[in-house]
Motif scaffolding. Structure first.
Motif, short mmCIF file in Angstrom:
data_model
loop_
_atom_site.label_atom_id
_atom_site.label_comp_id
_atom_site.label_asym_id
_atom_site.label_seq_id
_atom_site.Cartn_x
_atom_site.Cartn_y
_atom_site.Cartn_z
N MET A 218 -40.22 -25.30 -27.89
CA MET A 218 -38.92 -25.90 -28.24
C MET A 218 -38.49 -26.87 -27.15
SD MET A 218 -36.39 -25.97 -30.52
CE MET A 218 -37.00 -24.61 -31.57
N ASP A 219 -38.09 -28.05 -27.56
CA ASP A 219 -37.65 -29.08 -26.62
C ASP A 219 -36.24 -28.73 -26.12
OD1 ASP A 219 -36.82 -31.27 -25.28
OD2 ASP A 219 -37.16 -32.69 -26.90
N ALA A 220 -36.14 -28.39 -24.86
CA ALA A 220 -34.88 -27.92 -24.30
C ALA A 220 -33.81 -29.01 -24.23
CB ALA A 220 -35.11 -27.33 -22.92
N SER A 221 -34.21 -30.26 -24.38
CA SER A 221 -33.23 -31.34 -24.25
C SER A 221 -32.46 -31.56 -25.55
CB SER A 221 -33.91 -32.63 -23.83
OG SER A 221 -34.75 -33.08 -24.87
N ARG A 222 -32.93 -30.96 -26.63
CA ARG A 222 -32.24 -31.16 -27.90
C ARG A 222 -30.93 -30.38 -27.93
NH1 ARG A 222 -36.54 -29.37 -31.65
NH2 ARG A 222 -34.89 -29.10 -33.15
N LYS A 223 -29.89 -31.07 -28.37
CA LYS A 223 -28.56 -30.43 -28.44
C LYS A 223 -28.22 -30.11 -29.89
CE LYS A 223 -26.06 -30.95 -24.35
NZ LYS A 223 -27.17 -30.73 -23.44
N CYS A 224 -27.39 -29.11 -30.06
CA CYS A 224 -26.87 -28.75 -31.37
C CYS A 224 -26.14 -29.96 -31.95
CB CYS A 224 -25.92 -27.57 -31.21
SG CYS A 224 -25.09 -27.09 -32.72
N SER A 225 -26.33 -30.21 -33.24
CA SER A 225 -25.73 -31.40 -33.85
C SER A 225 -24.34 -31.13 -34.43
CB SER A 225 -26.65 -31.93 -34.94
OG SER A 225 -26.74 -30.98 -35.98
N ALA A 226 -23.86 -29.91 -34.32
CA ALA A 226 -22.51 -29.62 -34.82
C ALA A 226 -21.47 -30.33 -33.94
CB ALA A 226 -22.26 -28.12 -34.81
N ASP A 227 -20.33 -30.66 -34.54
CA ASP A 227 -19.29 -31.38 -33.81
C ASP A 227 -18.84 -30.61 -32.57
OD1 ASP A 227 -19.35 -33.31 -35.70
OD2 ASP A 227 -17.64 -32.54 -36.83
N CYS A 228 -18.73 -31.31 -31.49
CA CYS A 228 -18.18 -30.76 -30.26
C CYS A 228 -18.97 -29.57 -29.70
CB CYS A 228 -16.73 -30.31 -30.42
SG CYS A 228 -15.68 -31.57 -31.12
N CYS A 229 -20.20 -29.42 -30.08
CA CYS A 229 -20.97 -28.29 -29.58
C CYS A 229 -21.94 -28.79 -28.52
CB CYS A 229 -21.73 -27.61 -30.71
SG CYS A 229 -22.59 -26.14 -30.17
N GLU A 230 -21.91 -28.14 -27.37
CA GLU A 230 -22.75 -28.56 -26.25
C GLU A 230 -23.96 -27.64 -26.08
OE1 GLU A 230 -22.50 -31.24 -24.02
OE2 GLU A 230 -21.25 -31.92 -25.67
N ASN A 231 -24.12 -26.69 -26.96
CA ASN A 231 -25.23 -25.75 -26.81
C ASN A 231 -26.57 -26.40 -27.13
OD1 ASN A 231 -23.49 -23.63 -26.18
ND2 ASN A 231 -23.20 -23.11 -28.33
N ALA A 232 -27.62 -25.85 -26.55
CA ALA A 232 -28.96 -26.34 -26.85
C ALA A 232 -29.36 -25.89 -28.25
CB ALA A 232 -29.94 -25.78 -25.83
N VAL B 118 -31.61 -24.37 -31.05
CA VAL B 118 -32.70 -23.40 -31.07
C VAL B 118 -33.53 -23.54 -32.34
CG1 VAL B 118 -31.47 -21.72 -29.66
CG2 VAL B 118 -31.33 -21.56 -32.15
N THR B 119 -33.02 -24.33 -33.30
CA THR B 119 -33.75 -24.47 -34.55
C THR B 119 -33.40 -25.77 -35.25
OG1 THR B 119 -34.37 -23.32 -36.59
CG2 THR B 119 -32.03 -23.32 -36.03
N PHE B 120 -34.27 -26.17 -36.17
CA PHE B 120 -34.01 -27.33 -37.01
C PHE B 120 -33.87 -26.81 -38.42
CE2 PHE B 120 -35.44 -31.16 -39.38
CZ PHE B 120 -34.50 -32.05 -38.89
N PHE B 121 -32.64 -26.87 -38.93
CA PHE B 121 -32.35 -26.22 -40.20
C PHE B 121 -31.55 -27.17 -41.08
CE2 PHE B 121 -29.53 -23.17 -42.59
CZ PHE B 121 -30.53 -22.64 -43.39
N LEU B 122 -32.00 -27.36 -42.33
CA LEU B 122 -31.34 -28.27 -43.27
C LEU B 122 -31.10 -29.64 -42.63
CD1 LEU B 122 -28.70 -25.83 -44.84
CD2 LEU B 122 -30.95 -26.44 -45.73
N GLN B 123 -32.15 -30.18 -42.04
CA GLN B 123 -32.13 -31.52 -41.44
C GLN B 123 -31.25 -31.65 -40.21
OE1 GLN B 123 -34.43 -33.11 -43.12
NE2 GLN B 123 -34.33 -31.55 -44.71
N ARG B 124 -30.86 -30.53 -39.61
CA ARG B 124 -30.02 -30.62 -38.42
C ARG B 124 -30.52 -29.73 -37.31
NH1 ARG B 124 -23.80 -30.00 -39.77
NH2 ARG B 124 -23.63 -31.23 -37.89
N ASP B 125 -30.33 -30.20 -36.07
CA ASP B 125 -30.60 -29.35 -34.92
C ASP B 125 -29.39 -28.44 -34.74
OD1 ASP B 125 -33.08 -30.30 -34.03
OD2 ASP B 125 -32.12 -32.07 -33.20
N LEU B 126 -29.63 -27.16 -34.65
CA LEU B 126 -28.51 -26.23 -34.53
C LEU B 126 -28.73 -25.21 -33.42
CD1 LEU B 126 -27.81 -25.42 -38.30
CD2 LEU B 126 -26.49 -26.94 -36.83
N CYS B 127 -27.63 -24.86 -32.74
CA CYS B 127 -27.70 -23.77 -31.78
C CYS B 127 -27.65 -22.47 -32.58
CB CYS B 127 -26.54 -23.85 -30.79
SG CYS B 127 -24.93 -23.52 -31.52
N LEU B 128 -27.86 -21.37 -31.91
CA LEU B 128 -27.91 -20.10 -32.62
C LEU B 128 -26.60 -19.82 -33.37
CD1 LEU B 128 -29.66 -16.98 -31.35
CD2 LEU B 128 -27.50 -16.75 -32.51
#
Ligand SMILES: [Zn+2]
Length: 111
Positions: free
Chosen positions: A1-15, A17-27
């Motif tokens: 897993m590429d650690a530089s990828r950030k969660c794509s949710a608004d205002c979320c700074e978490n890394a 952990v998965t690519f789900f429904l076309q989005r990078d998401l934190c846990l």
């Protein structure tokens, strides 16, 4: 897993952990997203005006949910019991929502 990828949710700074429904998401956002969508497609939770999604789309969504939940649990990203519990919950929920939906449709056709 590429650690530089950030969660794509608004205002979320978490890394992510998965690519789900076309989005990078934190846990946390993965869990939220799954809960929201499973709630929406669960025939027990519907209030009449349910969506007209076909069983195939529903099934592949549920499968994706459980596959990702399993993947995340095995990857060690779920560090506390609450997170692990939620992933397990999603796994089980996704596993039962499709048979329920099929059963409801079968009943609707008969009656
Ligand atoms: Zn997030």
């Amino acid at each position: 897993m590429d650690a530089s990828r950030k969660c794509s949710a608004d205002c979320c700074e978490n890394a992510a952990v998965t690519f789900f429904l076309q989005r990078d998401l934190c846990l946390n956002h993965f869990v939220l997203r799954c809960y929201e969508d499973l709630e929406r497609i669960d025939p027990r939770g519907r209030n009449g005006k349910g969506s007209a999604e076909d069983i195939g789309a529903l099934k592949s969504f549920a499968e994706e949910c459980s596959r990702k939940a399993l993947e995340i649990s095995l990857s060690g990203h779920a560090v506390d019991n609450l997170q692990r519990g939620r992933l397990l919950d999603i796994l089980l929920w996704a596993g039962e929502v499709v048979p329920l939906e099929a059963e409801q449709r079968a009943k609707a056709q008969v009656g």
